[in-house]
Every structure is written in C-alpha cells, then in structure tokens.
Motif scaffolding. Structure first.
Motif, mmCIF file in Angstrom:
data_model
loop_
_atom_site.group_PDB
_atom_site.id
_atom_site.type_symbol
_atom_site.label_atom_id
_atom_site.label_comp_id
_atom_site.label_asym_id
_atom_site.label_seq_id
_atom_site.Cartn_x
_atom_site.Cartn_y
_atom_site.Cartn_z
ATOM 1 N N SER A 265 50.187 -18.673 -56.431
ATOM 2 C CA SER A 265 50.151 -20.140 -56.483
ATOM 3 C C SER A 265 49.736 -20.703 -55.140
ATOM 4 N N GLN A 266 48.651 -21.427 -55.133
ATOM 5 C CA GLN A 266 48.201 -22.083 -53.905
ATOM 6 C C GLN A 266 49.291 -23.005 -53.372
ATOM 7 N N SER A 267 49.735 -23.916 -54.216
ATOM 8 C CA SER A 267 50.692 -24.944 -53.779
ATOM 9 C C SER A 267 52.102 -24.393 -53.637
ATOM 10 N N THR B 113 53.859 -25.055 -58.612
ATOM 11 C CA THR B 113 53.514 -25.166 -60.031
ATOM 12 C C THR B 113 54.726 -24.815 -60.900
ATOM 13 N N GLU C 187 35.756 -28.498 -64.678
ATOM 14 C CA GLU C 187 36.722 -29.303 -63.957
ATOM 15 C C GLU C 187 36.084 -30.499 -63.248
HETATM 16 C C1 F6R Z 1 41.454 -25.330 -60.503
HETATM 17 C C2 F6R Z 1 42.795 -25.474 -59.959
HETATM 18 C C3 F6R Z 1 43.973 -25.230 -60.865
HETATM 19 C C4 F6R Z 1 45.092 -24.517 -60.097
HETATM 20 C C5 F6R Z 1 46.351 -24.389 -60.952
HETATM 21 C C6 F6R Z 1 47.440 -23.602 -60.242
HETATM 22 O O1 F6R Z 1 40.488 -25.486 -59.524
HETATM 23 O O2 F6R Z 1 42.953 -25.779 -58.822
HETATM 24 O O3 F6R Z 1 43.597 -24.496 -61.992
HETATM 25 O O4 F6R Z 1 44.627 -23.261 -59.701
HETATM 26 O O5 F6R Z 1 46.827 -25.661 -61.272
HETATM 27 O O6 F6R Z 1 47.821 -24.219 -59.054
HETATM 28 P P1 F6R Z 1 48.632 -23.445 -57.958
HETATM 29 O O7 F6R Z 1 47.764 -22.357 -57.439
HETATM 30 O O8 F6R Z 1 48.971 -24.457 -56.909
HETATM 31 O O9 F6R Z 1 49.858 -22.880 -58.627
#
Ligand code: F6R
Length: 366
Positions: free
Chosen positions: A105-107, A110, A246
């Motif tokens: 997860s980037q953020s 999620t 997107e």
């Molecule tokens: C697409 C995008 C989303 C995120 C998804 C998960 O470009 O950004 O599909 O990858 O919402 O988000 P994280 O990685 O923050 O859990």
C-alpha cells in the motif's frame, strides 16, 4: 512544487530513477553479492518455514503484487497467491503460521488492505508491509515493514510508488532466494548487477516522451483499446490499462494474449489500437502469432519491446524500445512508456490529469 512540470503526475514519472536509487540504497552489500534487508529480520529457519506467500493489495499496488508473484516464484521458488484486498478479507483465506502475508500500500491507509492485514494476523500469520508512508496505519500494525522511498506521491494515478514497490519485490525475491539457496551465487550476482542498472535504464526509457505524445494523439478518439502480454508482461498490461482508464477515461482492457481467441478477438475492428508487450524471449513466437491474429482483423499494433529486437518491426505498426535487461526486470522499464501514454492521452483530452473524476488518492472507506 511541481519543479517546472505541468502536472504532479509527470513530475512523479520523471522522479522514478531517483525513487529506485533511494529504494535500493543500503539494501545491497558493498561488493554487490548479497541483499541486506535489515527491516526484515527473520532467521533463515523462520523463512524456510513459510510454505506459502499471500500478496494482498488494491488497484495499482495489486498490480505490483502480480509482478511480485512472478519474481518470488521465479527466484525463490515459494508458491505465491495474489489477491485483491476487498476479496481476500471476505473469503476465509487459508492461512496459518506457515504463511507469510505481504500487504502492499502506497498510502498505508487503504481500508480493505488494513483489514486484510488484521485478519491475517488474527489467523496467526506474520505480515510484511510494503508501503511508502512510514507512520501510516499499515506500517504501524504490520510485523515487518519494507519501505519504498519514492517520496510523497501527489497525483491520484500512482506511478513512482508502483515502480518502487516492484523494486522492493526484486530485493525481496533475491533475498528469499539467497536464504533458500535457490540460485547459484553467480546467477544472483548477475541479477544484482542488472538490478543496479535499472535507475539509469529508467532514465533512458523516459527519453521517448515525444514519440509517445504523438501516439497519444492518435488514440485519443478511439472508443476502446487493448493491452496484451504473456507472463510478467500480462501483469504490466493490466497496469497500463488501469492507468489509461483512470485519467483518460477511455475504455481499455488488458488480456493475457493467449486468451484473445477465446472471446476478445471479436472486439478488434479496423483501426482498434492494441498495445502489445513483448519482452520475454521464450514467449515471443506466441506473442507474434497473437499479434498477427489482431492485425488480420485490422488492429493497429504498438509493440513495446527491448532494444535490439528489431525484427519485431515486421509484425507490428509501431515499436517502442526500452533498454534491454534480464527477463524478470523488464516490467519496471516497459511500464514507463505506458505511464506516459496515459499521461499524454489525458492531457490531449483536456482532463484534470492529477485529479481524475470520481477518484481519491487514499481510499479509507470500504
Ligand atoms: C491507481 C491507484 C490506486 C491505488 C489503490 C491502492 O493509480 O493509485 O489503484 O493503487 O487505491 O492504494 P494504496 O497503495 O495507497 O493502498
């Protein structure tokens, strides 16, 4: 703060080489022989106990997980299952202490991914998080964290966070292979040497922006597009298609190329744009045969392939080359032209590139 770029997305696309350098930093020993993962301090006997790995994530992070599966299975020979977090958590996954769960997860916020983490821990599994935000909920609750050092990602469409996640999977795959001794030393050293070249090679892949801008103009009025690939290229096709939908709002679909004749080929008409990823030598003949089928129905094919593969020109309408690397590392380079295609198509259509309609950067509701 956009450093002269028109949008955060473009700035972040160009930040990728540095994001890779930062993510690799201090994780390879000085003589390039070993991977060092201080943040994953498991003893070899603990690692050897894992019979299975689950990778769980959403959206683009899920697509990074698909690459991760390919990498870990190929290098470390541990079976990996990849799941979308919103599915995983409700389907009674079969997990035990012998399972390693990796959440991506980037953020780090999620909701579904966080819930999958908690459910996995409740079932007795250890959870390793790959995340870009150090103080996030997922980073705090996971048993281990392997950080991506992509820096803040502002554009809703993820670019540098995704590729940095893939870099972490390369490090992890090599590390697991090292512990499990699934690769000869020379093989591992060769992989590490190639891994270290990726930042520079990504810089080269970014140099095609002008050609891609022209290509984006040519597809912007099409009702539908297709991305095709086999193996690890198929995982990249999925990400390219998501990125395009997107921010350009064009309809597109990604297909495992061998599946085309099982239905999708019916949708190919005169002029339908098809983007074909062709990087895996042992699958190339099969890809060319799929491309020929598409062309016979009038499809217009752009192939993305490795430098040197000039013969491919004969079979397609256009070719975009990325620097040549080992088969396992191609996704990180081939995704760059796909990111640029989605960016320039969105721009050509006058959309709000950084803030696409209906989407939020962080999805903290289920
Ligand atoms: C697409 C995008 C989303 C995120 C998804 C998960 O470009 O950004 O599909 O990858 O919402 O988000 P994280 O990685 O923050 O859990």
């Amino acid at each position: 703060e956009k450093d002269g770029f028109e949008h955060f997305m473009l700035k972040e696309i160009y930040e990728q080489p540095n994001a890779f350098r930062n993510t690799l930093l201090n994780r390879i020993d000085e003589d390039g022989k070993q991977i060092v993962l201080k943040d994953f301090p498991l003893r070899p006997e603990q690692i050897n106990r894992f019979e299975k790995i689950f990778i769980v994530a959403c959206g683009t992070a899920y697509h990074a997980g698909l690459i991760g599966k390919n990498v870990i299975e190929e290098l470390a020979r541990i079976p990996v299952e990849v799941d979308v977090a919103s599915e995983f958590r409700y389907r009674r996954p079969i997990i035990s202490e012998k399972t390693l769960v990796i959440v991506v997860s980037q953020s780090g916020e999620t909701a579904d991914t966080l819930a999958a983490l908690r459910e996995s821990q409740r079932l007795g599994a250890k959870v390793l998080a790959i995340t870009n935000v150090q103080g996030s909920s997922i980073a705090r609750e996971a048993d281990y964290v392997l950080a991506t050092f992509a820096g803040p990602e502002i554009a809703v469409a993820s670019t540098k966070a995704y590729t940095s996640q893939v870099i972490v999977f390369y490090l992890l795959g090599l590390y697991l292979a090292q512990v499990k001794e699934t690769l000869a030393e020379t093989e591992r050293e060769c992989l590490i040497a190639n891994l270290r070249q990726l930042p520079e090679q990504a810089e080269k892949a970014l140099q095609h922006a002008d050609d891609i801008r022209v290509y984006a103009e040519s597809i912007k009025n099409h009702a539908s597009l297709f991305f095709i690939g086999r193996g690890i290229d198929y995982a990249v096709a999925l990400e390219g298609s998501l990125k395009l939908k997107e921010i350009s709002y064009l309809h597109s679909e990604a297909y495992a190329a061998g599946e085309l004749k099982h239905g999708t080929l019916a949708l190919i008409e005169e002029g339908t744009p098809v983007i074909a990823l062709v990087t895996q030598k042992e699958l190339e003949e099969k890809m060319v045969s799929n491309i020929t089928e598409v062309k016979a129905r009038g499809g217009n094919v752009l192939a993305i392939t490795l430098e040197g593969n000039v013969e491919l020109h004969r079979n397609v309408d256009e070719v975009c080359f990325v620097p040549a690397t080992l088969p396992v590392f191609t996704p990180i380079l081939t995704v760059i032209p796909l990111q640029l295609i989605s960016y320039y198509t969105s721009l050509a259509l006058g959309n709000d590139v950084d803030k696409p309609r209906n989407l939020a950067k962080s999805v903290t509701v289920e």
